[in-house]
Structure formats: structure tokens, C-alpha cells
Design an enzyme around this catalytic site. Structure first.
Site, mmCIF file in Angstrom:
data_model
loop_
_atom_site.group_PDB
_atom_site.id
_atom_site.type_symbol
_atom_site.label_atom_id
_atom_site.label_comp_id
_atom_site.label_asym_id
_atom_site.label_seq_id
_atom_site.Cartn_x
_atom_site.Cartn_y
_atom_site.Cartn_z
ATOM 1 N N TYR A 19 0.827 -1.203 0.000
ATOM 2 C CA TYR A 19 0.000 0.000 0.000
ATOM 3 C C TYR A 19 0.857 1.247 0.000
ATOM 4 C CZ TYR A 19 0.837 1.137 4.946
ATOM 5 O OH TYR A 19 1.420 1.500 6.128
ATOM 6 N N ARG A 21 7.615 3.461 -5.133
ATOM 7 C CA ARG A 21 7.764 2.635 -3.928
ATOM 8 C C ARG A 21 6.726 1.518 -3.911
ATOM 9 N NH1 ARG A 21 7.730 5.546 1.835
ATOM 10 N NH2 ARG A 21 5.506 5.669 1.379
ATOM 11 N N LYS A 50 6.454 -1.845 2.038
ATOM 12 C CA LYS A 50 5.286 -1.208 2.664
ATOM 13 C C LYS A 50 4.108 -2.145 2.453
ATOM 14 C CE LYS A 50 3.281 3.388 3.176
ATOM 15 N NZ LYS A 50 3.339 3.336 4.640
ATOM 16 N N GLU A 75 12.696 3.076 13.285
ATOM 17 C CA GLU A 75 11.702 4.076 12.875
ATOM 18 C C GLU A 75 10.530 3.988 13.833
ATOM 19 O OE1 GLU A 75 9.846 3.145 9.114
ATOM 20 O OE2 GLU A 75 9.898 0.988 9.527
HETATM 21 N N1 PMP Z 1 7.666 4.322 8.443
HETATM 22 C C1 PMP Z 1 6.506 3.655 8.503
HETATM 23 C C2 PMP Z 1 6.479 2.327 9.160
HETATM 24 C C3 PMP Z 1 5.339 4.203 7.932
HETATM 25 O O1 PMP Z 1 4.193 3.523 7.970
HETATM 26 C C4 PMP Z 1 5.400 5.485 7.330
HETATM 27 C C5 PMP Z 1 4.151 6.109 6.771
HETATM 28 N N2 PMP Z 1 3.923 5.761 5.434
HETATM 29 C C6 PMP Z 1 6.629 6.148 7.284
HETATM 30 C C7 PMP Z 1 7.741 5.545 7.851
HETATM 31 C C8 PMP Z 1 6.757 7.492 6.610
HETATM 32 O O2 PMP Z 1 6.741 7.334 5.217
HETATM 33 P P1 PMP Z 1 6.262 8.498 4.239
HETATM 34 O O3 PMP Z 1 7.100 9.691 4.545
HETATM 35 O O4 PMP Z 1 6.540 7.966 2.876
HETATM 36 O O5 PMP Z 1 4.812 8.735 4.504
#
Ligand code: PMP
Length: 297
Positions: A34, A53, A153, A186
Site C-alpha cells: 500500500y 515505492r 510497505k 523508525e
Molecule cells: N515508516 C513507517 C512504518 C510508515 O508507515 C510510514 C508512513 N507511510 C513512514 C515511515 C513514513 O513514510 P512516508 O514519509 O513515505 O509517509
């Protein structure tokens, strides 16, 4: 009440009536990928990065996205046009393995299921941005990259959900996770930055994390506003020396973190580096998204 427009394989309906079959492997096994996007001025922001991505995530689980970028973008536009949204949109793209049987064999599945959800984007309140949020260091370890690689993701979000449940139980707004080596990776739904000695530091990809679109964008913003930024292995001991912290994500942009595990970060208020990056982020977005989407003009 119609709350969202949902497009399932090209058919648009509302949140209450949109359905997927229970034999979809996305439902049975979390087998799918997703993306979350938002609009500025009603335009999906950094759409190509999200498509790239999504395709990379899909390839990593042996799934082919059955649409080209242009067709996908048109489908997003059609869904957004049908959505009961007056302001900015939150957009979620999901592609699952499709309908199969009670078997892990992808061969039994037909076409992948493509879902687009468009609902109102919930802007972070100005007061929250001004105060910063509290986070916890979670006891839930981020998935080992050799198990389920956090770079994918995927709809398999139990690891993230368990960490966030812990944060919510403890009255926090996000959960910072460690990897199998005890290094920070993260947060449950955002990337993590720490500011020390005027530098913005964030864990490298080798720490096992999602390569956030916002994380990458913040590196560009940092260059343009003159903030040094680099990747660094970060551990518990680094928290005590941090002057500032912030998280990044598509929906939360650059959001200050002012409390960790109940203790104030630095002065306990959003610091100058975080503010420079948050303001620089908005300035760059305004430059890139000045023109409203054609259908809205
Ligand atoms: N890490 C995780 C686990 C996430 O779910 C997200 C949100 N999509 C992010 C980092 C941040 O990614 P982005 O800046 O692409 O939204």
C-alpha cells in the site's frame, strides 16, 4: 453518512458499501502492499515517488501491479472527484494478491485487487505542531529485515499496530521502535530524526526501516535551508544528548517530538532546527503545488 469514496477494481462506492471477498489473500494473509498519499491544492503530492515505492514493495513480494502509472493516476482522480471531500484528500492505494483459496500458493489467485480510498485529510492541529507530541520507546521490536523487511510497505501491519497500541496505552502519539541490534529504526507510522549539535540525524536504511518519501524530501529541504543532515546509527544513549527530535510522514509532515517516555526533549519545546525544517518543508510544498488540480480550477 458518506465518509469516503472507495474504488475497488475500478468500481467506486462509499465507505459503508465497499467490500472485498474474504478469500482475497490481502484479507486472509495480509498479502498486499500500500501507499498513503495526501493532496496539497488537491494534487496528490510526490505521486511518482509513491508509485515507484508501491512497485518496489510489490516486486519484493512477487506481485505485479496490474496498472500503468497513468491509468492508476486517472483512477485516483476519478475516485477523488467522487469523494465527499471539500478540502485536501487523504489517499490510500492498496494492491493485494487477489482472490484465492485457503492456501499460500499465489498461483491459485486471480488478478490482484486494486483499491483506492479517498477521504478528508485530517490536518495536524496548529496547537499540536506548536507544542510537539509525546512518543514512547516501544518494547515491540521492529521486524527483522530477514523476516518481513520494513522496506516493504506491506498490508501486514501487525508489528506496527502492536507498537502503536502500546503508545496509545501510555498516552503517547507515536512509538519509536528498535531493531534486533537495539538500534532505533523508525516509528510505527513515521520516520524518526534526532537533532544533536545542530545536525539532523536519522537511522540509515540498514537499521531496517521504510524509506519514507518525506524522510527523503526532508534531506532536500535541509540542504535548501542550510541544516546539516545525515544518516547515523542511533541508540538509547543518544536520546539523553538530543537537543530536538521530530518525526516525518506524508500525513504529519515534519512534526516536533518534545517528550519521550514522559521526559522532556531538550528545552521541552520545538527547537530551531525542527522549526526551520518544518517551515522549509511547507515553503517547498507551496512552490511545488501552487497550481490547483485542473479538475478543481
Ligand atoms: N515508516 C513507517 C512504518 C510508515 O508507515 C510510514 C508512513 N507511510 C513512514 C515511515 C513514513 O513514510 P512516508 O514519509 O513515505 O509517509
Amino acid at each position: 453518512m458518506q465518509y469516503a469514496a472507495v474504488n475497488v477494481n475500478g468500481r467506486i462506492s462509499d465507505a459503508a458499501t465497499a467490500v472485498v471477498p474474504v478469500f482475497d489473500h490481502g484479507f486472509l494473509y495480509g498479502e498486499g502492499v500500500y501507499e498513503t498519499l495526501r493532496t496539497y491544492n488537491r494534487r496528490p503530492f510526490l505521486l511518482e515517488r509513491h508509485f515507484d515505492r508501491l512497485r518496489a514493495s510489490a516486486a519484493a513480494i512477487g506481485l505485479t501491479i496490474p496498472l500503468g502509472d497513468r491509468e492508476f493516476a486517472e483512477r485516483i482522480d476519478a475516485t477523488a472527484a467522487a469523494a465527499p471531500v471539500a478540502g485536501e484528500c487523504y489517499i490510500r492505494l492498496l494492491v493485494t494478491r487477489g482472490v484465492g483459496d485457503l492456501s499460500y500458493d499465489p498461483e491459485v489467485c486471480g488478478e490482484p485487487t486494486v483499491i483506492i480510498i479517498v477521504k478528508p485529510h485530517a490536518e495536524t492541529p496548529a496547537e499540536t505542531r506548536a507544542r510537539g507530541i509525546g512518543i514512547i520507546v516501544s518494547s515491540v521490536m521492529r521486524n527483522h529485515p530477514a523476516a518481513v523487511d520494513p522496506r516493504i510497505k506491506s498490508n501486514n501491519l501487525l508489528n506496527n499496530a502492536l507498537a502503536m497500541q502500546e503508545a496509545l496505552r501510555r498516552g503517547a502519539k507515536e512509538a519509536l521502535m528498535r531493531n534486533h541490534r537495539g538500534e532505533f529504526s523508525e516509528c510505527s507510522q513515521s520516520n524518526f530524526f534526532l537533532v544533536s549539535g545542530g545536525e539532523a540525524l536519522t537511522p540509515p536504511l540498514e537499521a531496517g526501516l521504510l524509506e519514507g518519501v518525506t524522510r527523503d524530501f526532508v534531506f532536500k529541504v535541509a540542504r535548501s535551508v542550510g541544516v546539516p543532515a545525515r544518516y547515523a546509527v542511533l541508540r538509547d544513549a543518544d536520546l539523553a544528548h538530543a537537543d530536538e527530535m521530530f518525526i516525518t510522514s506524508t500525513t504529519r509532515e515534519v512534526l516536533p517530538v518534545t517528550v519521550v517516555d514522559g521526559r522532556p526533549v531538550g528545552a521541552g519545546a520545538p527547537g530551531p532546527v525542527t522549526r526551520a525544517l518544518a517551515d522549509g518543508f511547507r515553503a517547498r510544498v507551496n512552490e511545488l503545488c501552487r497550481e490547483p488540480a485542473r479538475s478543481q480550477a
